[in-house]
Design a protein around this motif. Structure first.
Motif, PDB file in Angstrom:
ATOM      1  N   SER A 195      53.789  33.793  -2.570  1.00  0.00           N
ATOM      2  CA  SER A 195      54.780  33.271  -1.618  1.00  0.00           C
ATOM      3  C   SER A 195      55.822  32.509  -2.427  1.00  0.00           C
ATOM      4  O   SER A 195      55.487  31.546  -3.125  1.00  0.00           O
ATOM      5  N   LYS A 206      59.810  27.049  -4.338  1.00  0.00           N
ATOM      6  CA  LYS A 206      58.407  27.104  -3.979  1.00  0.00           C
ATOM      7  C   LYS A 206      57.783  28.355  -4.576  1.00  0.00           C
ATOM      8  O   LYS A 206      58.410  29.428  -4.570  1.00  0.00           O
ATOM      9  N   ASP A 208      53.718  29.878  -4.624  1.00  0.00           N
ATOM     10  CA  ASP A 208      52.276  29.781  -4.416  1.00  0.00           C
ATOM     11  C   ASP A 208      51.647  31.151  -4.633  1.00  0.00           C
ATOM     12  O   ASP A 208      52.205  32.170  -4.205  1.00  0.00           O
ATOM     13  N   GLU A 210      47.875  33.153  -4.275  1.00  0.00           N
ATOM     14  CA  GLU A 210      46.473  33.206  -3.868  1.00  0.00           C
ATOM     15  C   GLU A 210      45.889  34.515  -4.384  1.00  0.00           C
ATOM     16  O   GLU A 210      46.456  35.582  -4.149  1.00  0.00           O
ATOM     17  N   ASP A 250      44.994  26.139  -9.917  1.00  0.00           N
ATOM     18  CA  ASP A 250      44.749  24.802  -9.377  1.00  0.00           C
ATOM     19  C   ASP A 250      43.361  24.679  -8.751  1.00  0.00           C
ATOM     20  O   ASP A 250      42.698  23.655  -8.904  1.00  0.00           O
ATOM     21  N   GLN A 284      43.704  29.803  -6.538  1.00  0.00           N
ATOM     22  CA  GLN A 284      45.015  29.453  -5.999  1.00  0.00           C
ATOM     23  C   GLN A 284      45.823  28.704  -7.047  1.00  0.00           C
ATOM     24  O   GLN A 284      45.288  27.869  -7.797  1.00  0.00           O
ATOM     25  N   CYS A 286      49.579  26.612  -7.113  1.00  0.00           N
ATOM     26  CA  CYS A 286      50.626  26.084  -6.235  1.00  0.00           C
ATOM     27  C   CYS A 286      51.790  25.539  -7.045  1.00  0.00           C
ATOM     28  O   CYS A 286      51.589  24.882  -8.076  1.00  0.00           O
ATOM     29  N   ASP A 287      52.999  25.801  -6.537  1.00  0.00           N
ATOM     30  CA  ASP A 287      54.246  25.226  -7.071  1.00  0.00           C
ATOM     31  C   ASP A 287      54.432  25.480  -8.556  1.00  0.00           C
ATOM     32  O   ASP A 287      54.974  24.637  -9.294  1.00  0.00           O
TER      33      ASP A 287
END
Length: 442
Positions: A195, A206, A208, A210, A250, A284, A286-287
């Protein structure tokens, strides 16, 4: 406590219907579809209510998988049951497409009879059910995401000269003797969903990711499988000092059957796979992206002397030269009142169309090589075009697939089975990245 289970096509066709308790009539099926199609906007809620009947549903393979209940049951329990039911059907039928469900309706009814008794869930274990299921699956040959005839997705480093059939991993785990299902094969898929939001100035706002490692086993007996990940694999903010390329995530979680006694030291997962499909690891990030985003857009929006809206878009693919994106779809929102579209595309395999109902231009690119740049000039006739109308253009959304590529850099170093399997056996490792949401503001 489950009252009914039914499966509907995207058009509302009744594929499977099973009533366990006689608490609700068959008209509940039509009522559910009316409620789903009457909703406007995004995805319908997972749980809906009509009078005293609760509908809980998920969507898999383009189908609605629905369970109803009148009891005060936990919706999370029913959602988990539906997810496990789809996994069972996928194991026994090979895939979750409408055609496969239609061809294997007798097998699915037999599964439901064994899984649920008078509304109470008994078991969803593939290994246990193999002792009771007698109906054999009818195999179909659906389109597979990992279709090797186009993109060559299969093959670990040790299997470079071998290619599996495109539907090899979409066949049932249980087949009659002499068919392809009796082959000793195991598939390990590394699947990532990203994403991304990129600002109008090109800055990454942003990011992300997964991901999961999914195993599908066709071997009747395998006491242990060892999956080696990147040696430089870290969880959290810890830094590793080594010679290999570092891979950081993360968060990370593992299937309860995975043994981790060698993970901290050697980054090895040990699992005893059962026949069927299971997710052994989820992670995952993130950022953060270890590499540049796969796509960058350079737009130019203006109004010409004839009163038309001109959109000149240059799309660059920042993947490595040996990689390529497939099924790239770009959606550009346009002002209301757009009447007619003329286009100039940089290659003949591209296509574009105006969708007045959605107020958007849809641009399709079947294959986009890494390092390449494609462009499109769209000329729109818009009734009542004004300076304010230019603000209605965007943001641009992309959907795509990246075969043989992971954004985190996670790789399978080796895949070892013990004891050594008698007869020929095949081990396949596949990588793919999907766009969950990829938005570029303009």
């Amino acid at each position: 406590m489950i009252s009914q289970v039914f499966i509907l096509s995207s058009k509302g066709d009744h594929l499977i219907y099973k009533d366990f308790r006689g608490e609700a009539g068959k008209d509940a099926v039509n009522k559910f579809y009316e409620m789903v199609t009457a909703l406007t906007g995004g995805q319908p809620p997972v749980v809906m209510k009509h009078k005293e009947l609760h509908f809980v549903h998920i969507r898999q393979g383009g189908l609605y998988w629905v369970a109803t209940t009148k009891a005060d049951a936990s919706p999370f329990t029913i959602i988990e049951f539906l997810n496990r039911l789809t996994a069972l059907v996928k194991d026994y039928c090979g895939c979750l497409l409408e055609k496969s469900v239609q061809m294997n309706f007798a097998l699915i009814y037999e599964l439901l009879d064994e899984v649920v008794d008078f509304g109470y869930i008994q078991t969803t274990s593939t290994d246990i059910l193999k002792n009771f299921i007698q109906t054999e699956a009818v195999s179909s040959k659906p389109f597979s995401l990992f279709d090797l005839s186009n993109v060559g997705l299969f093959g670990a480093d040790t299997q470079q000269n071998k290619v599996a059939p495109s539907a090899a991993a979409t066949r049932p785990i249980v087949s009659s003797q002499g068919e392809q299902g009796s082959k000793n094969e195991i598939f390990v898929d590394v699947i990532e969903r990203m994403s991304v939001v990129i600002g109008a100035n090109g800055v990454l706002m942003k990011a992300d990711i997964e991901g999961e490692i999914r195993v599908k086993c066709y071997m009747p007996s395998c006491s242990e499988m060892r999956i080696g990940l990147n040696e430089e694999f870290s969880i959290g903010k810890s830094q590793l000092s080594g010679y290999g390329a570092a891979v950081r995530v993360d968060e990370c979680s593992f299937h309860q059957a995975v043994r981790l006694d060698e993970f901290d030291t050697y980054r090895i997962l040990k699992v005893c796979p059962s026949q069927g499909e299971q997710t052994v690891m989820q992670y995952q990030l993130c950022d953060d992206l270890p590499t540049a985003p796969p796509f960058r857009l350079f737009p130019s929006i203006e109004r010409d002397s004839g009163g038309r809206l001109l959109m000149y878009l240059k799309l660059r693919c920042d993947l490595p030269p040996k990689s390529a994106a497939i099924n790239v779809s770009i959606t550009i929102p346009v002002p209301k009142g757009s009447l007619r579209l003329s286009q100039e595309l940089s290659s003949p395999d591209q296509s574009a169309e105006l969708q007045p109902k959605n107020k958007a231009v849809h641009w399709e690119i079947p294959r986009f090589p890494g390092g390449a740049q494609l462009s499109a000039l769209f000329k729109l006739e818009v009734s009542g075009l004004s300076a304010a109308s230019l603000q209605e253009v965007g943001p641009v959304s992309l959907s795509f697939e990246l075969p043989k590529y992971t954004c985190t850099g996670l790789q399978i170093r080796f895949l070892r089975l013990s004891p050594i399997q008698p007869g020929p056996s095949q081990r396949w490792v596949r990588y793919v990245t999907h766009s969950d949401s990829y938005t570029i503001r303009i």
